[in-house]
Design a protein around this motif. Structure first.
Motif, PDB file in Angstrom:
ATOM      1  N   ARG A  37       0.835  -1.195   0.000  1.00 26.94           N
ATOM      2  CA  ARG A  37       0.000   0.000   0.000  1.00 26.94           C
ATOM      3  C   ARG A  37       0.874   1.251   0.000  1.00 26.94           C
ATOM      4  N   ASP A  56      -3.208  16.853  -3.449  1.00 25.46           N
ATOM      5  CA  ASP A  56      -4.393  16.435  -2.700  1.00 25.46           C
ATOM      6  C   ASP A  56      -5.110  15.276  -3.386  1.00 25.46           C
ATOM      7  N   ALA A  59      -4.655  11.863  -1.761  1.00 23.70           N
ATOM      8  CA  ALA A  59      -5.536  11.502  -0.646  1.00 23.70           C
ATOM      9  C   ALA A  59      -6.810  10.848  -1.161  1.00 23.70           C
ATOM     10  N   VAL A  60      -7.351  11.369  -2.244  1.00 25.35           N
ATOM     11  CA  VAL A  60      -8.553  10.784  -2.838  1.00 25.35           C
ATOM     12  C   VAL A  60      -8.241   9.398  -3.390  1.00 25.35           C
ATOM     13  N   VAL A  62      -5.844   7.287  -2.514  1.00 26.77           N
ATOM     14  CA  VAL A  62      -5.608   6.332  -1.433  1.00 26.77           C
ATOM     15  C   VAL A  62      -6.918   5.983  -0.737  1.00 26.77           C
ATOM     16  N   SER A  63      -7.829   6.930  -0.640  1.00 29.00           N
ATOM     17  CA  SER A  63      -9.134   6.648  -0.081  1.00 29.00           C
ATOM     18  C   SER A  63      -9.868   5.611  -0.916  1.00 29.00           C
ATOM     19  N   TYR A  64      -9.840   5.762  -2.240  1.00 27.40           N
ATOM     20  CA  TYR A  64     -10.458   4.760  -3.116  1.00 27.40           C
ATOM     21  C   TYR A  64      -9.750   3.418  -2.974  1.00 27.40           C
ATOM     22  N   ASP A  66      -8.170   2.208  -0.394  1.00 27.16           N
ATOM     23  CA  ASP A  66      -8.574   1.602   0.880  1.00 27.16           C
ATOM     24  C   ASP A  66     -10.002   1.066   0.816  1.00 27.16           C
ATOM     25  N   ARG A  67     -10.866   1.805   0.160  1.00 29.99           N
ATOM     26  CA  ARG A  67     -12.268   1.411   0.073  1.00 29.99           C
ATOM     27  C   ARG A  67     -12.430   0.105  -0.695  1.00 29.99           C
TER      28      ARG A  67
END
Length: 70
Positions: A37, A56, A59-60, A62-64, A66-67
């Protein structure tokens, strides 16, 4: 550990893979650990720097990540 499934073989019942020549069922899961990761996040940063877009966006991304891997 993170896990990801093969979403392409799970798209619909009509497209389900009953079996393959190698004997697999067509569905599998891959473990993605923290080190993997971190490497993906580093690659995201390299990509946004190369494309000269706002960091920025990482961050989006990595959020996807992780999801869908969580």
């Amino acid at each position: 550990a993170y896990r990801v499934s093969d979403y392409l073989t799970q798209s619909s019942a009509s497209a389900a893979v009953e079996g393959r020549e190698d004997g697999s069922s067509g569905s599998y899961r891959v473990d993605v650990d923290g080190e993997c990761r971190a490497k993906m996040a580093e690659w995201f940063y390299q990509l946004v720097d190369f494309c000269r877009v706002d960091r920025d966006n990482v961050a989006v991304a990595v959020s996807y990540l992780d999801r869908f891997l969580g």
